[in-house]
Design a protein around this motif. Structure first.
Motif, PDB file in Angstrom:
ATOM      1  N   GLU A 127       0.840  -1.194   0.000  1.00 15.19           N
ATOM      2  CA  GLU A 127       0.000   0.000   0.000  1.00 15.19           C
ATOM      3  C   GLU A 127       0.879   1.249   0.000  1.00 15.19           C
ATOM      4  N   LEU A 141      -4.713  -2.378 -12.600  1.00 11.14           N
ATOM      5  CA  LEU A 141      -4.666  -2.654 -11.165  1.00 11.14           C
ATOM      6  C   LEU A 141      -5.947  -3.346 -10.705  1.00 11.14           C
ATOM      7  N   ILE A 148      -7.591   1.006  -5.222  1.00 10.60           N
ATOM      8  CA  ILE A 148      -6.830   2.249  -5.337  1.00 10.60           C
ATOM      9  C   ILE A 148      -7.689   3.461  -5.034  1.00 10.60           C
ATOM     10  N   ILE A 155      -1.950   7.659  -8.622  1.00  7.94           N
ATOM     11  CA  ILE A 155      -2.646   6.494  -8.078  1.00  7.94           C
ATOM     12  C   ILE A 155      -2.027   6.101  -6.740  1.00  7.94           C
ATOM     13  N   HIS A 156      -2.888   5.926  -5.744  1.00  7.23           N
ATOM     14  CA  HIS A 156      -2.468   5.519  -4.409  1.00  7.23           C
ATOM     15  C   HIS A 156      -3.098   4.152  -4.117  1.00  7.23           C
ATOM     16  N   ILE A 157      -2.278   3.174  -3.744  1.00  6.64           N
ATOM     17  CA  ILE A 157      -2.783   1.831  -3.445  1.00  6.64           C
ATOM     18  C   ILE A 157      -3.267   1.807  -2.004  1.00  6.64           C
ATOM     19  N   LYS A 158      -4.536   1.430  -1.824  1.00  4.96           N
ATOM     20  CA  LYS A 158      -5.182   1.544  -0.520  1.00  4.96           C
ATOM     21  C   LYS A 158      -4.735   0.481   0.473  1.00  4.96           C
TER      22      LYS A 158
END
Length: 273
Positions: A127, A141, A148, A155-158
């Motif tokens: 993350e 993704l 995300i 883009i931020h991976i949760k």
């Protein structure tokens, strides 16, 4: 121009190479066989530079190394021939067999994944922020089950997500995503296969030692052993402070129980309730 041949019809350059290998077998402590399969030429040269002064690297034809081994005058080294296959290098060094193997492992470099390769370990996308911008990457993704959100145009991976389990084949989609995120789950370098110690006249077959992995296993084993030793009240330098702490906690528990009983008023049989 044809190569000059000896009286027996063998090219002199080959005889010279055999003599060179025989001298190395005689004068070096370690003769190590390493796999060089799938190593790019540039990587091979880079490893050679790093090992300069520590080892002599030879990639001779099997027939030449076999001839050198057979005529070296050292019968103990002959079993080494069974482990010399295709795509191998022979290293000669004054280092101990395991020290030389450790040098090879240390000089491995990370490599990108290719579709169809088996994952060496679980491959997890962590993350956090990425440099990926919204676009096709969002669907890529999502196809791999990665959640995300968009933060500051990136883009931020949760949350972390394992996209390939250990031993499973890597898909084209997973390989492409790892390349975009600069994830390199593989390593390229010489793989130690076996080594012969000319001083001890011993052949070592298990020399591909992962120092970090071994250290981790030792630490985990120590942790389990320590807990067990404390449980059975085994006294030693490592357990004494835990046993004292354990005794102290038992003492407090007993004191609390005694104090509770003392504070509880007695009731006589004939006393009215």
């Amino acid at each position: 121009m044809k190569a000059k041949k000896s009286a027996k019809g063998v090219p002199k350059r080959k005889l010279k190479e055999v003599e060179s290998i025989k001298d190395l077998i005689k004068n070096k402590r370690t003769v190590l066989v390493a796999s060089i399969k799938n190593i790019p030429a540039s990587q091979f040269q880079e490893i050679g530079k790093k090992l300069r002064g520590k080892a002599v690297i030879k990639v001779p034809k099997k027939s030449l190394i076999f001839r050198a081994v057979d005529t070296s005058g050292n019968e103990s080294i002959i079993p080494l021939k069974e482990h010399i296959k295709d795509s191998v290098a022979i290293l000669f060094s004054d280092l101990d067999s395991f020290d030389l193997a450790a040098e090879l492992i240390k000089n491995k470099t990370p490599a990108k994944a290719k579709p169809g390769q088996a994952a060496p370990e679980d491959i997890e996308i962590q993350e956090g922020p990425t440099d990926l911008v919204p676009g096709p990457a969002i669907s890529e993704l999502g196809a791999l089950g990665i959640q995300i959100q968009i933060e500051k145009g990136k883009i931020h991976i949760k949350e972390p997500k394992i996209i390939v389990k250990k031993g499973d084949k890597i898909s084209a989609a997973a390989a492409e995503l790892m390349a975009k995120l600069d994830i390199k789950p593989f390593s390229i370098g010489f793989v130690p296969l076996c080594a012969f110690d000319t001083k001890e006249k011993k052949l070592y077959l298990e020399i591909n030692v992962d120092k970090e992995g071994t250290l981790k296993e030792i630490q985990e084993s120590f942790g389990k052993a320590l807990a067990f030793a404390v449980e059975i009240e085994y006294i030693c330098d490592d357990t004494i402070k835990f046993l004292i702490g354990k005794a102290s906690s038992h003492e407090k528990a007993i004191n609390n129980l005694v104090n509770k009983e003392i504070q509880t008023p007695e009731i006589n049989a004939g006393e009215e309730k």
